[in-house]
Design a protein around this motif. Structure first.
Motif, short mmCIF file in Angstrom:
data_model
loop_
_atom_site.label_atom_id
_atom_site.label_comp_id
_atom_site.label_asym_id
_atom_site.label_seq_id
_atom_site.Cartn_x
_atom_site.Cartn_y
_atom_site.Cartn_z
N ALA A 2 0.65 -1.27 -0.13
CA ALA A 2 -0.04 -0.17 -0.19
C ALA A 2 0.83 1.42 -0.09
CB ALA A 2 -0.88 0.11 1.24
N SER A 3 0.34 2.25 -0.46
CA SER A 3 1.02 3.76 -0.37
C SER A 3 0.71 4.29 1.00
CB SER A 3 0.40 4.50 -1.45
OG SER A 3 -0.84 4.61 -1.16
N GLN A 4 1.05 5.54 1.01
CA GLN A 4 0.83 6.35 2.31
C GLN A 4 -0.58 6.21 2.67
OE1 GLN A 4 4.75 9.11 3.18
NE2 GLN A 4 2.85 9.91 2.52
N LEU A 5 -0.83 6.19 3.99
CA LEU A 5 -2.47 6.37 4.40
C LEU A 5 -2.65 7.36 5.68
CD1 LEU A 5 -3.89 3.00 5.91
CD2 LEU A 5 -1.73 2.96 5.05
N ILE A 6 -3.66 7.94 5.84
CA ILE A 6 -3.93 8.63 7.22
C ILE A 6 -4.86 7.82 7.95
CG2 ILE A 6 -4.65 10.79 8.18
CD1 ILE A 6 -3.76 12.14 5.62
N VAL A 7 -4.55 7.65 9.12
CA VAL A 7 -5.27 6.73 10.09
C VAL A 7 -5.42 7.27 11.44
CG1 VAL A 7 -4.73 4.59 9.17
CG2 VAL A 7 -3.52 5.57 11.18
N PRO A 8 -6.57 7.33 12.23
CA PRO A 8 -6.61 7.68 13.44
C PRO A 8 -5.51 7.48 14.34
CG PRO A 8 -8.71 6.86 12.89
CD PRO A 8 -7.89 6.40 11.90
N GLY A 137 6.25 -5.14 11.91
CA GLY A 137 5.00 -4.82 10.82
C GLY A 137 5.65 -4.51 9.48
N ASN A 138 4.81 -3.96 8.75
CA ASN A 138 5.08 -3.62 7.17
C ASN A 138 4.89 -2.06 6.93
OD1 ASN A 138 2.26 -3.61 7.02
ND2 ASN A 138 2.36 -5.67 6.76
N MET A 139 4.56 -1.34 7.90
CA MET A 139 4.32 0.09 7.84
C MET A 139 5.23 0.89 9.05
SD MET A 139 2.16 0.21 5.07
CE MET A 139 1.31 1.68 4.97
N PHE A 140 5.37 2.15 8.71
CA PHE A 140 5.91 2.82 10.13
C PHE A 140 5.25 4.28 9.86
CE2 PHE A 140 8.22 4.56 6.57
CZ PHE A 140 8.65 5.93 6.81
N VAL A 141 5.26 4.77 11.21
CA VAL A 141 4.76 6.07 11.38
C VAL A 141 5.58 7.15 10.85
CG1 VAL A 141 3.78 7.86 12.97
CG2 VAL A 141 3.52 5.25 13.31
N ARG A 142 5.32 7.85 9.80
CA ARG A 142 6.10 8.81 9.20
C ARG A 142 5.56 10.23 9.63
NH1 ARG A 142 7.07 10.34 2.72
NH2 ARG A 142 9.13 11.41 2.90
N GLY A 143 4.42 10.50 9.99
CA GLY A 143 4.05 11.72 10.03
C GLY A 143 2.77 11.79 11.36
N VAL A 239 -5.00 22.88 23.60
CA VAL A 239 -5.97 22.03 23.44
C VAL A 239 -6.08 21.06 22.24
CG1 VAL A 239 -7.67 23.76 24.40
CG2 VAL A 239 -7.22 23.76 21.91
N ALA A 240 -4.79 21.30 21.47
CA ALA A 240 -4.51 20.35 20.40
C ALA A 240 -4.10 19.00 20.71
CB ALA A 240 -3.56 20.78 19.37
N VAL A 241 -4.49 17.96 20.14
CA VAL A 241 -4.06 16.60 20.35
C VAL A 241 -3.37 15.95 19.19
CG1 VAL A 241 -5.59 16.23 22.32
CG2 VAL A 241 -6.25 15.82 19.93
N PRO A 242 -2.34 15.00 18.92
CA PRO A 242 -2.33 14.16 17.91
C PRO A 242 -3.34 13.26 17.49
CG PRO A 242 -0.50 13.91 19.66
CD PRO A 242 -1.73 14.39 20.11
N TYR A 243 -4.08 13.59 16.61
CA TYR A 243 -5.46 12.98 16.19
C TYR A 243 -5.37 12.44 15.00
CZ TYR A 243 -7.35 16.13 12.62
OH TYR A 243 -7.60 16.94 11.37
N ASP A 244 -4.18 12.19 14.11
CA ASP A 244 -4.17 11.38 13.13
C ASP A 244 -2.35 10.87 12.74
OD1 ASP A 244 -2.95 13.45 11.40
OD2 ASP A 244 -5.19 13.89 10.59
N ALA A 245 -2.46 9.89 12.08
CA ALA A 245 -1.08 9.62 11.98
C ALA A 245 -0.94 9.20 10.33
CB ALA A 245 -0.53 8.48 12.64
N VAL A 246 0.36 9.22 9.76
CA VAL A 246 0.57 8.95 8.40
C VAL A 246 1.28 7.79 8.45
CG1 VAL A 246 1.80 9.49 6.17
CG2 VAL A 246 0.42 11.34 7.48
#
Length: 402
Positions: A2-8, A137-143, A239-246
């Motif tokens: 898969a290519s990059q994807l954005i997840v919660p 695994g097969n992916m990593f947290v890039r952003g 008030v900001a949180v890390p709410y998604d990851a690439v």
């Protein structure tokens, strides 16, 4: 792959952490590299939308867990349980009017510009695909994206589709920046149509004391949405949180490349199909359950009786559970991934258990109940060797690609 994807965002995620594509589960750190933000991205991006929703799928799009926006792990993975529970509890169905307020607050995000496979274990285990995948695994947290998400669902009981459309027209476009006119219109709609209103609210980030005190007062939802935006205007870093990851494929990192596995792609196909099935099945189940719970609103004389509707609702719940079990197997054992009909046969049952009753009872206005879309019977996925009983035996050093 898969290519990059954005997840919660999932607890345990951090820059360079490995992840498993099908489940999103955080693994050991596999990648290193300097992190930076895009030049000139010090401001904030605010996305605000008020729209009518007809299906669970449309609400999932607002929550960022729709399969068309992401891959399988974003629809079934561990990080979306709260968002999915909210979508499920909203009970979207076609006999009522549902409208959503969605606010996305996106502050400057950071990402790894030049990922490198430099951790000692990652470099030495690339030639051992099984152990490598179990550890990294097969992916990593890039952003990581920072900001917040607010979704409010307004439910209005209506007696006909004409009344629903009229109310939708009255409300759409009236909110602006949460002006007094918006509140006046909402109150007038409620009085003129004499309809019951209720709302649900979900948010990530923003004030910690936002809560639903009066679920039958939609003005409270507007006030909470306004407080959510105001908090980012006044104190964004607080008030900001890390709410998604690439998530990006590990193959993107410089260094020895891990192998591609055909089973991983096949499991993704199964997860995507299961996610689409689940959305449609939930629409059907919600509609059937609404009829069972509100028999006084319907005329059963020329349609399926209440007992048949109840039996169909029970069968649809069984179908929902089977799709979830099927997706769970695809996430936990990609090599054993199978589509729901095949999965059901393997477990001594069938899928689907029943079709939607036809005809459905009429609403007492004389208007036919709009049915949820039918469950698709054939998936738009590639035929996989395992579905035909073919076993692929890899040789040492052999890479099985998609």
């Amino acid at each position: 792959m898969a290519s990059q994807l954005i997840v919660p965002m999932i607890r345990g995620y951090d820059f360079g952490i490995g992840a498993e594509l099908n489940t999103g589960t955080p693994m050991s750190r596999v990648v290193e590299g300097e992190r930076s933000t895009t030049e000139g991205s010090g401001g904030a991006i605010v996305n605000f939308a008020l729209q009518r929703v007809h299906t669970t799928k449309e609400l999932e799009q607002s929550l960022g867990i729709d399969v068309d926006l992401n891959l399988g792990c974003a629809a079934f993975g561990a990080g979306v349980s709260n968002r999915f529970s909210f979508a499920k509890n909203s009970k979207i169905q076609s006999s009522s009017l549902f409208m959503t307020i969605t606010i996305n607050m996106n502050l400057a995000s950071m990402s790894i510009d030049e990922p490198v496979l430099t951790t000692p274990d990652a470099s030495t285990l690339v030639d051992n695909p099984l152990v490598f995948a179990q550890r990294f695994g097969n992916m990593f947290v890039r952003g990581v994206g920072r900001g917040g998400l607010f979704v409010g669902v307004l439910r209005i009981e209506t007696s006909s589709s004409e009344e629903a459309q009229s109310m939708s027209d009255d409300l759409s476009g009236s909110y602006g920046l949460f002006s007094g006119d918006a509140q006046t219109k909402l109150s007038n709609v409620q009085k003129s149509h004499q309809s019951d209103l209720s709302y649900l609210m979900y948010h990530e980030g923003g004030p910690v004391d936002l809560e639903v005190k009066h679920p039958d007062d939609p003005i409270e939802m507007l006030n909470n949405a306004s407080l959510f935006i105001q908090s980012f205007h006044e104190r964004p870093d607080e008030v900001a949180v890390p709410y998604d990851a690439v998530l990006a494929p590990i193959t993107m990192a410089r260094g020895p490349l891990p192998p591609n596995a055909a089973d991983i792609q096949h499991a993704q196909d199964v997860l995507i199909f299961c996610s689409r099935q689940r959305s449609v099945l939930l629409d059907q189940l919600n509609l059937l359950q609404y009829i069972v719970d509100n028999p006084s609103r319907f005329d059963f004389s020329n349609g399926s009786d209440r007992q048949a509707i109840g039996a169909a609702a029970t069968a649809k719940q069984t179908d929902v559970d089977l799709v979830a079990d099927c997706a769970s197997q695809a996430m936990n054992s990609p090599s054993q991934a199978a589509l729901p009909a095949v999965f059901a046969t393997q477990h001594g049952t069938r899928f689907p258990m029943t079709e939607m009753p036809d005809p459905l009872p009429l609403a007492k206005t004389g208007e036919p109940v709009v049915t949820a879309p039918p469950v698709p019977t054939s998936p738009p996925v590639q035929v996989h060797a395992s579905d035909m009983g073919i076993k692929l035996a890899p040789r040492p050093g052999m890479i099985l690609g998609p």
